[in-house]
Design an enzyme around this catalytic site. Structure first.
Site, PDB file in Angstrom:
ATOM      1  N   ASP A 257       0.864  -1.159   0.000  1.00 16.40           N
ATOM      2  CA  ASP A 257       0.000   0.000   0.000  1.00 16.40           C
ATOM      3  C   ASP A 257       0.919   1.233   0.000  1.00 16.40           C
ATOM      4  O   ASP A 257       2.144   1.121   0.150  1.00 16.40           O
ATOM      5  CB  ASP A 257      -0.950  -0.021   1.217  1.00 16.40           C
TER       6      ASP A 257
HETATM    7  C1  GLC Z   1      -4.107   4.492  -0.152  1.00 16.55           C
HETATM    8  C2  GLC Z   1      -5.055   3.363   0.209  1.00 16.55           C
HETATM    9  C3  GLC Z   1      -5.160   2.313  -0.860  1.00 16.55           C
HETATM   10  C4  GLC Z   1      -4.977   2.949  -2.219  1.00 16.55           C
HETATM   11  C5  GLC Z   1      -3.546   3.430  -2.299  1.00 16.55           C
HETATM   12  C6  GLC Z   1      -3.238   4.132  -3.626  1.00 16.55           C
HETATM   13  O1  GLC Z   1      -3.408   4.909   0.977  1.00 16.55           O
HETATM   14  O2  GLC Z   1      -4.847   2.693   1.441  1.00 16.55           O
HETATM   15  O3  GLC Z   1      -6.434   1.683  -0.705  1.00 16.55           O
HETATM   16  O4  GLC Z   1      -5.237   2.006  -3.235  1.00 16.55           O
HETATM   17  O5  GLC Z   1      -3.200   4.286  -1.226  1.00 16.55           O
HETATM   18  O6  GLC Z   1      -3.937   5.335  -3.703  1.00 16.55           O
END
Ligand code: GLC
Length: 750
Positions: A277
């Protein structure tokens, strides 16, 4: 010479024109390519950067093979310019893959996933995801970070909005539908997107509903409640996974070998991409799991996180880790192979560019129609004195009140990055269209959902006095749910409740319509209003859908995908709870307790003095403009073996005056087990549309896996004993039928 010849042949077949390659061909191409990559080029494929626009630094990084995927770029011209740097100017011509959070639509915004779950219609989820893939891929996005299949039982957690609710089975069914919609039957087709099952795992169990918080989960509960939707997504062919921010019992997912290697790869056989993430590798430092980014990079590789999203861990430290022998270059190869395999599966080696002749395909009439139907099917009628539907002939004046009546931006809900709010049709606009502008009096009463000022109340009450009926649109602005947006007070924000009381005092019937990103504690409001409608943020076509439902042009069929608490303090709350040794009975509530009451005078069973027991509205609940009856379920047998199956059928009848759709829900209960079992567990559902007087038999099959439970991590068993089975309108109603499970006679003979 021979090797050169083979390489030349492979490069030819791998690089150009071999559309819809077989897995064997893909593997050959991947292995050949990995064998020709430098260490830096390998590290580059494991590096994902967020980018907006064609900037020289990013173009340079692409040209030198320093980045393998880019998220957040949505201009097709820029996508093609950067892709040309990769395909035509880099040494090995490996294409980029472009990613985006397309969570519930790209330009045509559908209900938030929690709303889609409320439709209990997987086909609708699949259709919405298909449309999202077509729109997003038309600007070059071929990878979405969706579906989120985190089971969530605590509405304090803002990200409940992004998942499919509290139930493992419903979440799995909807997650699979989304995967199918995004990926279609051929992922190499240019109008598809790779799905991403996230956040692996158990992010929805964040302690006290506070985002990014620790999760402390018994291993059996991890396997029983939180992992199955991910397993279902993997089995459905989800091309990618994303690991979660949280630690599970002290180990952050981004460094969790048991989770990412033992379970996902070795046990489930997943061969797709695992992306971190945003910054989650770096965050292992504040977690207290890594001393520094260099160690976090090593831990991410060892755990099997293929791609580092925005931690800059891999690009900063992997070369040094390999040179110092702390990470073997050979250990990077399988991770690089996963990334290249994704790109081959997406057909990017054959077809890397956006076709500008068909780029930016948005808002097709059929898409807008589907988005409207999605809201119609997901809005829930929680209560109705009979004031709904508001027939045109019945009223001459409608007072439309509230901060969410004309909130084009906020009706879309969280994760609507590419929303164009001027394309959103609000309830106010739609009601004016439906009843005629002169029949609608609009007074917001509050400027936004958090507004505590009462200065607008008088005008709102005056409008109510001059109308035949009030439709009051309350709820949450989009920013009040989603990532990092948790709330401990689950009542309507601001002075919305006070305004409702004032409106009610005007003496006219009040229809309360709530748009929100989570279940809320609305006991008082539901009691006060003459009808209550709950619409999880509905997106672009919220207005026309709610107007159709309010007027009776459409009928409600939404059912609660989460339990609604009576009071905020009741959470986490969910239907498939354990019975306990002292289930609630003979409750004496706080206002009924006499003074100097004796210690045991209120009974000693499991309930709250101030909230009693159970939800305000149960999981699976929802009303319609018609009524339905259920026959007693018929079973194909009254006894089965532990490895036997059982057919359950039930006749559902529309006993009302108008056509409607009903969600017949199949629940079981294992009454006695070597581990105590929940009082009910959803094991199937079917949404049927019936004309007045029409009956339909719904049939389900219970297989051993439906009756089994985890007795150890990764090991499920069916225990002999008495079971109950319901086919019912929700998790709190219905009359069960019992059946017995006995040891398999063959087993006994052993
Ligand atoms: C965010 C979220 C995730 C998302 C990623 C990219 O922090 O936790 O769900 O897909 O970053 O934006």
């Amino acid at each position: 010479m021979k090797k050169l010849f083979i390489t030349a042949v492979l490069s030819a077949c791998c690089g150009a024109g071999a559309l819809a390659m077989t897995e064997a061909q893909i593997d050959s191409c991947v292995n050949d390519l990995v064998g020709r990559m430098t260490l830096d080029e390998k590290i580059g494929q494991l590096n994902q950067r967020s980018g907006f626009g064609y900037v020289p630094e990013m173009a340079g990084l692409v040209r030198t093979g320093g980045v393998g995927s880019i998220l957040n770029e949505t201009d097709p011209e820029v996508v093609n310019k950067l892709q040309r740097e990769a395909v035509e100017n880099s040494r090995l011509h490996i294409p980029l893959v472009f990613a985006r959070d397309v969570i519930h639509g790209f330009k045509t915004i559908f209900p938030i996933p929690l709303g889609q779950a409320a439709s209990w219609n997987p086909a609708l989820v699949e259709e919405g995801s298909r449309i999202a893939a077509d729109e997003a891929s038309s600007v070059g996005i071929r990878w979405t970070f969706s579906p989120m299949v985190d089971v969530a039982r605590d509405p304090r957690w803002g990200r409940m909005a992004e998942g499919y609710g509290e139930d493992t089975y419903l979440t799995a069914v909807m997650g699979v539908a989304a995967v199918k919609g995004y990926q279609g039957d051929d992922l190499s087709a240019p109008n598809t997107m790779a799905a991403c099952a996230k956040h692996f795992a158990a992010y929805g169990a964040s302690e006290s509903g506070r985002d990014y918080n620790t999760t402390w989960i018994p291993e059996l509960q991890l396997h029983e409640t939180y992992l199955p939707p991910f397993k279902a997504a993997a089995d459905a062919g989800a091309a990618t996974f994303m690991c979660s921010f949280n630690d599970i019992n002290g180990v952050p997912s981004s460094g969790n070998k048991v989770l990412l290697r033992d379970i996902l790869r070795d046990s489930w056989g997943f061969d797709g991409v695992m992306v971190s993430d945003w910054g989650s590798i770096d965050q292992m430092i504040p977690h207290g799991f890594s001393h520094d980014l260099r160690e976090a990079a090593r831990q991410g590789i060892e755990a099997g996180v293929d791609i580092d999203m925005e931690s800059y861990a891999y690009c900063s430290h992997l070369r040094d880790l390999v040179e110092k022998g702390e990470v073997k270059e050979a250990d990077l190869d399988p991770l690089v192979a996963n990334v290249l395999r994704l790109k081959y599966r997406l057909g990017l080696f054959e077809n890397p560019y956006v076709d500008m002749t068909t780029a930016s395909r948005f808002y097709a009439p059929a898409s807008l129609d589907a988005a409207r139907r999605a809201v119609e099917e997901s809005a829930i009628l929680l209560s109705n004195s009979g004031i709904l539907p508001i027939k045109n002939s019945k009223v001459s004046k409608i007072a439309v009140i509230g901060p969410m009546a004309d909130a084009a931006y906020d009706q879309a809900g969280t994760w609507s990055f590419d929303l164009e709010k001027d394309r959103c049709v609000t309830p106010l606009a739609a009601l004016r269209e439906m009843y005629g502008k002169e029949s609608v009096i609009y007074v917001p009463g509050l400027e936004h959902s958090r507004d505590n000022s009462t200065k607008g109340f008088a005008a709102a009450v005056e409008a109510a006095r001059n109308a035949d009926v009030v439709v009051y649109f309350g709820g949450e602005e989009a920013v009040l749910s989603g990532e990092a947006h948790c709330r401990v007070d689950l009542s309507l924000p601001g002075a919305q409740s006070a305004l409702l009381d004032e409106l009610k005092s005007a003496g006219k019937p009040v229809v309360l319509v709530i748009q929100a990103g989570r279940s809320l504690a609305i006991a008082h409001e539901a009691e006060t209003a003459d009808a209550t409608v709950f619409c999880f943020h509905g997106g672009t076509m919220t207005g026309p859908a709610l107007a159709n439902l309010i007027s009776g042009k459409a009928n409600f069929s939404g059912r609660c995908p989460v339990s609604f608490p009576r009071m905020s303090g009741q959470v986490p709350i969910y239907y498939n709870r354990k019975n306990t040794g002292r289930p609630a009975q003979d409750m004496t509530l706080i206002n009924d307790i006499p003074l100097e009451a004796g210690q045991t005078s209120t009974g000693c069973t499991s309930y709250y003095l101030d909230a009693g027991d159970g939800p305000l509205f149960p999981f699976g609940y929802g009303l319609s403009y018609t009524t339905f009856s259920y026959s007693e379920p018929k079973l194909s047998a009254s006894q089965i073996d532990t490895d036997g199956s059982l057919n359950v059928s039930c006749t559902v009848t529309n006993t009302g005056e108008v056509e409607g759709s009903e969600v017949a829900q199949l629940y079981i209960r294992d009454h006695v087990g070597s581990l105590v079992r929940p009082v009910r567990e959803l094991r199937g559902f079917e949404k049927v549309t019936l004309k007045p007087g029409e009956s339909r038999e719904v049939t389900f099959t219970l297989n051993p896996d439906d009756l089994a439970f985890f007795i150890a991590p990764g090991r499920k068993i069916v225990e002999p004993g008495e079971f109950s089975v319901w086919v019912s309108p929700n998790s709190a109603e219905g009359n069960p039928v019992k059946f017995n499970v006995v040891e398999n006679s063959l087993t006994l003979a052993k």
